[in-house]
Scaffold this active site. Structure first.
Site, short mmCIF file in Angstrom:
data_model
loop_
_atom_site.label_atom_id
_atom_site.label_comp_id
_atom_site.label_asym_id
_atom_site.label_seq_id
_atom_site.Cartn_x
_atom_site.Cartn_y
_atom_site.Cartn_z
N LYS A 13 0.65 -1.82 0.13
CA LYS A 13 0.39 -0.30 0.41
C LYS A 13 0.97 1.37 0.42
O LYS A 13 0.67 1.78 -1.00
CB LYS A 13 -0.95 0.20 1.93
CG LYS A 13 -1.61 -0.88 1.60
CD LYS A 13 -2.56 -0.98 2.17
CE LYS A 13 -2.33 -0.92 3.85
NZ LYS A 13 -1.17 -2.30 4.10
N ARG A 85 -9.69 0.86 8.23
CA ARG A 85 -9.32 -0.28 8.47
C ARG A 85 -9.97 -1.07 8.97
O ARG A 85 -10.07 -2.41 10.28
CB ARG A 85 -8.15 -0.65 9.89
CG ARG A 85 -6.75 -0.68 8.69
CD ARG A 85 -6.06 -0.54 10.07
NE ARG A 85 -4.14 -0.99 10.09
CZ ARG A 85 -3.04 -0.78 8.93
NH1 ARG A 85 -3.73 0.47 8.91
NH2 ARG A 85 -2.46 -1.53 9.26
N ARG A 120 12.24 -5.48 5.71
CA ARG A 120 11.83 -4.17 4.91
C ARG A 120 12.43 -3.17 5.86
O ARG A 120 13.10 -3.53 7.19
CB ARG A 120 10.60 -3.49 5.36
CG ARG A 120 9.94 -2.71 5.28
CD ARG A 120 8.76 -1.71 5.25
NE ARG A 120 7.55 -2.48 6.44
CZ ARG A 120 6.63 -2.18 6.15
NH1 ARG A 120 5.32 -1.50 5.68
NH2 ARG A 120 6.08 -2.64 7.48
N ARG A 152 11.25 -1.64 11.91
CA ARG A 152 10.34 -1.72 12.30
C ARG A 152 10.09 -2.59 13.33
O ARG A 152 9.99 -4.02 13.22
CB ARG A 152 9.17 -1.69 10.65
CG ARG A 152 8.77 -0.07 11.07
CD ARG A 152 8.00 0.56 10.03
NE ARG A 152 6.30 -0.25 10.08
CZ ARG A 152 5.33 -0.10 9.33
NH1 ARG A 152 5.43 0.27 8.23
NH2 ARG A 152 3.73 -1.41 9.65
N ARG A 163 -0.15 -9.29 13.59
CA ARG A 163 -0.88 -8.30 12.30
C ARG A 163 -1.92 -9.12 11.55
O ARG A 163 -2.51 -8.13 10.99
CB ARG A 163 0.57 -6.82 11.87
CG ARG A 163 0.82 -6.48 13.30
CD ARG A 163 1.91 -5.46 12.51
NE ARG A 163 2.13 -5.18 11.25
CZ ARG A 163 3.19 -4.91 10.59
NH1 ARG A 163 4.17 -5.28 10.98
NH2 ARG A 163 3.02 -4.20 9.24
#
Ligand code: AP5
Length: 220
Positions: A13, A85, A120, A152, A163
């Protein structure tokens, strides 16, 4: 025009919003990035959001909705990345704007989501890399601002699994919400970022909207 990008953690996204927004003359609004900026600035909102984000849970609707309402108040077009969300957030968005919503969900096989997220790396300004698919020129350093890249806190194996569960429980019903009013576009997110970008543009155009390029037709 407001483009809403839905999809599980790691679907791309943020990557797609960062490409689409400048070429379409829209403002990129990432609710996750806004919360992280509040956290870095030491605001009360940042502290309240941290309690949820550090566990991989959703921040309460009331906090998110007011933050997004402030962002949309400028009356410009936006790409929303990470909002809505929950169904309550989707209802709030419908109530807060008369702008046309273009809603697209980006889908990627679950095993690839895990690889993308654990690989990431981000800089403090939010520029995103991947040690496998899109590494920086110099390992560990942001190409754009030269600052160190970090992982992160919520990109560990355990947090990613949690998640993804939250997404299935809380956000999957948002897809049905938009599908019920024939507003959901589906985009295959499996493939290179350039290919996904082209598919996203195709989906938006199939909905009868045009994406004006303000950068001479470049795709990024
Ligand atoms: P947020 O920051 O929004 O995280 P997320 O939704 O979990 O999404 P991600 O940022 O993890 O993934 P993405 O889809 O943007 O993927 P990306 O492009 O970076 O939210 C964090 C937290 O904030 C939430 O857990 C919650 O607590 C809170 N929050 C935020 N919004 C909220 C809301 N509305 N309500 C309540 N709480 C909220 O790509 C991932 C990786 O893959 C990168 O390394 C990238 O380089 C790579 N990649 C991207 N595309 C490709 C591709 N096509 N091929 C190969 N690699 C790719």
């Amino acid at each position: 025009m407001i483009v809403v990008l839905l999809g599980p953690p790691g679907a791309g996204k943020g990557t797609q919003a960062a490409r689409l927004a400048p070429m379409a003359g829209l403002t990129h609004v990432s609710t996750g990035e806004l919360f992280r900026a509040h956290l870095r600035s030491g605001t009360d909102l940042g502290a309240r959001a941290k309690a949820y984000m550090s566990r991989g849970e959703l921040v309460p609707d009331s906090l998110v909705v007011e933050m997004v309402r402030d962002c949309l108040a400028d009356g410009e077009g936006h790409v929303l990345d990470g909002f809505p969300r929950t169904v309550a957030q989707a209802e709030a968005l419908d109530a807060m704007t008369a702008e046309r919503l273009i809603v697209a969900v980006i889908s990627v096989p679950q095993d690839k989501l895990l690889t993308r997220l654990t690989g990431r790396r981000v800089c403090h300004e939010g520029h995103v890399y991947n040690i496998v698919t899109s590494p920086p020129t110099h390992a560990g350093v942001c190409d754009v601002d030269g600052t160190p890249l970090t992982q992160r806190d919520d990109d560990t194996d355990a947090m990613v699994a949690f998640r993804l569960d939250v997404y299935a429980r809380e956000t999957a019903p948002v897809l049905a919400y938009y599908e019920a009013t024939s507003r959901l576009l589906r985009v295959d997110g499996d493939g290179g970022a350039d290919d996904v970008h082209q598919r996203l543009l195709g989906a938006i155009e199939s909905a009868g909207a045009t994406v004006p390029s303000v950068v001479g037709g470049a795709s990024d």
